[in-house]
Structure formats: structure tokens, C-alpha cells
Design an enzyme around this catalytic site. Structure first.
Site, PDB file in Angstrom:
ATOM      1  N   HIS A  51     -14.471 -26.317 -32.226  1.00 27.60           N
ATOM      2  CA  HIS A  51     -15.162 -26.871 -31.067  1.00 27.60           C
ATOM      3  C   HIS A  51     -16.658 -26.609 -31.232  1.00 27.60           C
ATOM      4  CE1 HIS A  51     -14.127 -22.639 -29.758  1.00 27.60           C
ATOM      5  NE2 HIS A  51     -15.447 -22.653 -29.696  1.00 27.60           N
TER       6      HIS A  51
HETATM    7  C1  T46 Z   1     -16.269 -19.287 -30.528  1.00 27.74           C
HETATM    8  C2  T46 Z   1     -15.337 -18.566 -31.436  1.00 27.74           C
HETATM    9  C3  T46 Z   1     -16.051 -17.768 -32.466  1.00 27.74           C
HETATM   10  C4  T46 Z   1     -11.625 -15.859 -22.362  1.00 27.74           C
HETATM   11  O1  T46 Z   1     -10.891 -15.665 -21.379  1.00 27.74           O
HETATM   12  N1  T46 Z   1     -12.931 -15.408 -22.356  1.00 27.74           N
HETATM   13  C5  T46 Z   1     -13.748 -15.591 -23.405  1.00 27.74           C
HETATM   14  O2  T46 Z   1     -14.917 -15.143 -23.357  1.00 27.74           O
HETATM   15  C6  T46 Z   1     -13.258 -16.303 -24.566  1.00 27.74           C
HETATM   16  C7  T46 Z   1     -14.176 -16.526 -25.758  1.00 27.74           C
HETATM   17  C8  T46 Z   1     -11.978 -16.753 -24.547  1.00 27.74           C
HETATM   18  N2  T46 Z   1     -11.174 -16.533 -23.473  1.00 27.74           N
HETATM   19  C9  T46 Z   1      -9.789 -17.004 -23.516  1.00 27.74           C
HETATM   20  C10 T46 Z   1      -9.642 -18.510 -23.549  1.00 27.74           C
HETATM   21  C11 T46 Z   1      -8.357 -18.709 -24.334  1.00 27.74           C
HETATM   22  O3  T46 Z   1      -7.267 -18.675 -23.462  1.00 27.74           O
HETATM   23  O4  T46 Z   1      -9.156 -16.520 -24.692  1.00 27.74           O
HETATM   24  C12 T46 Z   1      -8.287 -17.483 -25.247  1.00 27.74           C
HETATM   25  C13 T46 Z   1      -8.637 -17.792 -26.708  1.00 27.74           C
HETATM   26  O5  T46 Z   1      -9.937 -18.424 -26.733  1.00 27.74           O
HETATM   27  P1  T46 Z   1     -10.322 -19.559 -27.794  1.00 27.74           P
HETATM   28  O6  T46 Z   1      -9.138 -20.390 -28.087  1.00 27.74           O
HETATM   29  O7  T46 Z   1     -11.532 -20.272 -27.267  1.00 27.74           O
HETATM   30  O8  T46 Z   1     -10.694 -18.686 -29.070  1.00 27.74           O
HETATM   31  P2  T46 Z   1     -11.357 -19.166 -30.437  1.00 27.74           P
HETATM   32  O9  T46 Z   1     -11.246 -18.031 -31.369  1.00 27.74           O
HETATM   33  O10 T46 Z   1     -10.831 -20.478 -30.883  1.00 27.74           O
HETATM   34  O11 T46 Z   1     -12.922 -19.405 -30.094  1.00 27.74           O
HETATM   35  C14 T46 Z   1     -13.705 -18.307 -29.660  1.00 27.74           C
HETATM   36  C15 T46 Z   1     -14.724 -18.765 -28.618  1.00 27.74           C
HETATM   37  O12 T46 Z   1     -14.053 -19.450 -27.565  1.00 27.74           O
HETATM   38  C16 T46 Z   1     -15.781 -19.665 -29.192  1.00 27.74           C
HETATM   39  O13 T46 Z   1     -16.850 -19.774 -28.271  1.00 27.74           O
HETATM   40  O14 T46 Z   1     -17.347 -19.689 -30.929  1.00 27.74           O
HETATM   41  O15 T46 Z   1     -14.402 -17.718 -30.748  1.00 27.74           O
END
Ligand code: T46
Length: 137
Positions: A51
Site C-alpha cells: 500500500h
Molecule cells: C507500513 C508497514 C511498514 C493498528 O491497529 N495500528 C497501527 O498503527 C498499525 C500500523 C496497524 N494496526 C493494525 C491494522 C491491522 O489490523 O494491525 C493490523 C496489521 O496492519 P497492516 O496490515 O497495515 O500491517 P502491514 O505490515 O501490512 O503494514 C504496516 C503499516 O500499516 C504500514 O503503514 O508502512 O507496516
């Protein structure tokens, strides 16, 4: 491309090493840090991210282990390997990112300029390309 690898200042002595990160516009970490999170236990064949963000700035540090990050600003793609806690990957807004090749011991520390906001995410690659074209006009 508003992504760059930064060598972080490490205070090293006979006991080991300490890195302190302070954030403020104009400083080494060029934003105020509003949120900290860390990623661990990611399986080696999984991809994370996939993303872009509209406003968010972040600094990524593999404090343990290693992972790779592909950054795409809509024109240029660059791959970064995070394999040293002395390296930080700064990412400004408007960059598509994909994280992969996590080693089992990888702990990825992320410092973020904003609180968590789902509206800041662009999760569709074509929508991201269209917004990148809009910005470059
Ligand atoms: C990025 C990469 C490096 C939260 O509740 N709070 C938070 O601050 C974050 C980042 C995530 N979440 C929750 C949302 C989802 O249910 O944790 C779960 C996993 O998040 P996500 O699928 O977005 O994780 P990644 O590793 O794909 O991405 C994250 C960051 O979202 C993104 O900004 O740059 O790490």
C-alpha cells in the site's frame, strides 16, 4: 523518490552500542514521532505493506534480523535491504511499499509521523499510480 537509507549515529563503546532517535523537522529524523510500532514473527514467504500513504512519513529499522523493502514512487522502483540496526529507511508520503524476505529473527521497528488512520492508506495499486501521476503534473 522520497525514500532514502540513513546511517544512524551509534554510540559504541566496550559495552556495546546505543542508538537514540529524536524526531523533529530539520533534525536527523525529520518529523515529530506520534506513533511507534514493531513487526515480528513474519513468515519468510509472507509479504507485508502493499500500500501507499497519503501523508505519513516513517522510519523503518530492522533492530534484529533482516528484511527487504521495495519502494515505488509511481515512476521509480528501488529495493532496500535492512540488515543492520544502524540503518534506517526513511519514507516520505506517496510511496508504494512492499516488505518481504523476513528472517525469522527480524524485528522491524517503525517510527511514524501520524497516529493510525485507515483513511491515509491507498491500497489499490492502480489508484496509487493515478494519484502519483496527479501529483507529478
Ligand atoms: C507500513 C508497514 C511498514 C493498528 O491497529 N495500528 C497501527 O498503527 C498499525 C500500523 C496497524 N494496526 C493494525 C491494522 C491491522 O489490523 O494491525 C493490523 C496489521 O496492519 P497492516 O496490515 O497495515 O500491517 P502491514 O505490515 O501490512 O503494514 C504496516 C503499516 O500499516 C504500514 O503503514 O508502512 O507496516
Amino acid at each position: 523518490m522520497s525514500a532514502k537509507l540513513m546511517r544512524l549515529r551509534s554510540n559504541e563503546d566496550q559495552r556495546g552500542a546505543l542508538i537514540a532517535l529524536e524526531g523533529e523537522p530539520g533534525r536527523e529524523i525529520p518529523f515529530n514521532i506520534k506513533r511507534v510500532y514493531y513487526i515480528f514473527n513474519t513468515k519468510p514467504d509472507e509479504r507485508r505493506g502493499c500500500h501507499a500513504h497519503r501523508r505519513l512519513q516513517q522510519l523503518l529499522v530492522a533492530v534484529s534480523g533482516r528484511c527487504s523493502v521495495l519502494v515505488d514512487d509511481g515512476v521509480t522502483k528501488e529495493e532496500f535491504r535492512l540488515d543492520d540496526p544502524r540503518l534506517g529507511l526513511y519514507m516520505g508520503p506517496g510511496n508504494w511499499r512492499e516488505l518481504y524476505s523476513f528472517t525469522p529473527d527480524c524485528v522491524l521497528l517503525v517510527l511514524a509521523s501520524e497516529h493510525y488512520d485507515e483513511d491515509d492508506y491507498i491500497r489499490d495499486y492502480e489508484a496509487f499510480r493515478a494519484s502519483a501521476r496527479e501529483v507529478s503534473r
